[in-house]
Design an enzyme around this catalytic site. Structure first.
Site, PDB file in Angstrom:
ATOM      1  N   TRP A 154      -4.673   9.328 -21.823  1.00  0.00           N
ATOM      2  CA  TRP A 154      -5.879   8.610 -22.245  1.00  0.00           C
ATOM      3  C   TRP A 154      -5.626   7.094 -22.339  1.00  0.00           C
ATOM      4  CZ3 TRP A 154      -8.943  11.791 -26.466  1.00  0.00           C
ATOM      5  CH2 TRP A 154      -9.038  13.120 -26.065  1.00  0.00           C
TER       6      TRP A 154
ATOM      7  N   ALA B  68      -0.952   4.133  -9.078  1.00  0.00           N
ATOM      8  CA  ALA B  68      -1.246   5.560  -8.916  1.00  0.00           C
ATOM      9  C   ALA B  68      -2.677   5.711  -8.414  1.00  0.00           C
ATOM     10  CB  ALA B  68      -1.096   6.292 -10.254  1.00  0.00           C
TER      11      ALA B  68
ATOM     12  N   TYR C 221      -5.646  15.856  -9.341  1.00  0.00           N
ATOM     13  CA  TYR C 221      -4.919  14.673  -9.827  1.00  0.00           C
ATOM     14  C   TYR C 221      -3.647  15.103 -10.560  1.00  0.00           C
ATOM     15  CZ  TYR C 221      -3.823  10.897 -13.147  1.00  0.00           C
ATOM     16  OH  TYR C 221      -3.173   9.953 -13.909  1.00  0.00           O
TER      17      TYR C 221
ATOM     18  N   ASP D 175       0.860  -1.182   0.000  1.00  0.00           N
ATOM     19  CA  ASP D 175       0.000   0.000   0.000  1.00  0.00           C
ATOM     20  C   ASP D 175       0.900   1.237   0.000  1.00  0.00           C
ATOM     21  OD1 ASP D 175      -1.672   2.128   0.467  1.00  0.00           O
ATOM     22  OD2 ASP D 175      -2.931   1.052   1.906  1.00  0.00           O
TER      23      ASP D 175
ATOM     24  N   THR E 122       1.307  12.029 -16.394  1.00  0.00           N
ATOM     25  CA  THR E 122       0.086  12.304 -17.154  1.00  0.00           C
ATOM     26  C   THR E 122       0.113  13.622 -17.925  1.00  0.00           C
ATOM     27  OG1 THR E 122      -2.286  12.757 -16.860  1.00  0.00           O
ATOM     28  CG2 THR E 122      -0.867  13.290 -15.013  1.00  0.00           C
TER      29      THR E 122
ATOM     30  N   TYR F 222       5.367   6.588 -14.224  1.00  0.00           N
ATOM     31  CA  TYR F 222       4.469   7.101 -15.276  1.00  0.00           C
ATOM     32  C   TYR F 222       3.739   8.338 -14.773  1.00  0.00           C
ATOM     33  CZ  TYR F 222       5.494   2.574 -17.240  1.00  0.00           C
ATOM     34  OH  TYR F 222       6.170   1.476 -17.733  1.00  0.00           O
TER      35      TYR F 222
END
Ligand SMILES: NC(=O)c1ccc[n+]([C@@H]2O[C@H](COP(=O)([O-])OP(=O)(O)OC[C@H]3O[C@@H](n4cnc5c(N)ncnc54)[C@H](OP(=O)(O)O)[C@@H]3O)[C@@H](O)[C@H]2O)c1
Length: 307
Positions: A153, A63, A128, A39, A104, A102
């Site tokens: 996306w 994420a 976010y 976690d 965004t 990663y």
């Protein structure tokens, strides 16, 4: 580095985590953990798991991805997307492991209409995006052997995503109103996993030189772009066999007619030039990648029916 690097995948139950497991399946040992195995909201667990697994490569596909819910769960989003990546980077730097992370397109604002480059100033419009930006910044501050891939996306043959939502809605409604003033590149978990594998293999083999030559931030999306509306239309065109005779009419609408708790940028298109230049890697066009995902879902459904 031994011939067989110890690979740790986090976010094993997510869209990308599942594809990473498939594409890294040949590596041994491979440890893939979901939230029940680690976690990321519990810092002590991060240290404990990394001490135990001692990975050479950490692929962090975990994420907090609930974009709208993040508006009311700011603290949790920042813990998972901001603070946990810092701890992963610190542990990776301490043990000289490679950290793949990663991020965004939602780190960007509405200030540009051309594709965003890695040099462009960020300015997240939602919590976010701000939390993911905090994660990027933390990893960069720590340094070491890391790559951050910003993508957009994301969808694939497994998990919760826009494609499966469209397939479900197609059965429930005759007409769908879909936003047509947000532009981006739908990117498949399959293409992301493939590109990640190719780059990680090259990094471990020394093909790209020392970390000082490659550590950093790269945009990584499928080629081309469309709107959510264009994406939906392509899904209904290409996924005929999955629609079982249903094909709703798609009505283009502006974002203001589909209010959501989180604001999203109108332009989510990322330039992939740096990825190609540094690693020689290019992802497929979003249309070809969609064909591949549709075919994978069709195969899976056929196999389920045969069983
Ligand atoms: N989805 C997109 O459209 C999109 C767009 C741009 C960038 N990205 C980025 O791409 C990466 C992969 O996204 P994805 O679409 O594969 O995400 P996803 O399908 O939502 O999967 C997220 C994964 O993170 C795990 N997770 C959530 N909270 C956690 C916690 N507290 N501790 C440990 N694990 C936790 C989830 O576990 P559970 O299954 O238990 O929830 C799941 O395995 C992420 O970095 C994301 O920010 C995604």
């Amino acid at each position: 580095m031994s011939d067989s690097p110890r690979v740790l995948i986090l976010g094993a139950t997510g869209q990308l985590g599942m594809e990473l497991q498939r594409i890294f399946a040949g590596t041994n040992p491979l440890v893939a953990l979901g939230r029940d195995g680690l976690d990321l909201g519990v810092p002590a667990q991060i240290r404990e798991v990394l001490e135990r697994v001692r990975p050479d490569v950490i692929l962090n596909a975990a994420a907090y991805t609930a974009v709208d819910r993040a508006e009311s769960e700011r603290e949790l989003a920042f813990a998972i997307n901001g603070r946990a990546p810092r701890l992963l980077a610190e542990e990776a730097a301490r043990t000289n492991a490679l950290l793949v992370h990663y991020s965004t397109d939602y780190v960007f604002s509405n200030r540009k209409v051309e594709p965003w480059t890695e040099e462009d100033a960020t300015g997240p419009l939602n919590v976010y995006g701000a939390s993911k930006l905090a994660g990027e910044e933390a990893i960069r501050e720590v340094g070491g052997r890391y790559v951050i891939f910003r993508t957009s996306w994301v969808y694939g043959p497994q998990g919760k995503n826009f494609l499966f939502t469209m397939l479900r809605l197609a059965r429930e409604r005759h007409e769908l109103s879909i936003v047509n003033d947000q532009v981006g590149a739908p990117t498949t978990s399959i293409e992301l996993a493939r590109a990640t594998r190719s780059i990680v293999d090259g990094l471990l083999a020394g093909t790209y030189g020392e970390a000082s030559q490659w550590a950093g931030l790269y945009h990584m999306t499928c080629a081309g772009f469309t709107t959510w509306c264009g994406f939906a239309q392509a899904i209904f065109q290409k996924a005929g066999a999955l629609l079982e005779g249903h094909k709703p009419r798609v009505v283009p609408i502006p974002s203001r007619d589909y209010p959501t708790p989180a604001r999203r940028p109108h332009n989510s298109v990322l330039s992939n030039a740096r990825l190609k230049e540094r690693f020689g890697v290019e992802l497929a066009s979003w249309e070809a990648a969609l064909d591949e995902v549709v075919a994978a879902i069709e195969r899976k459904r056929l196999a389920t029916r045969r069983d």
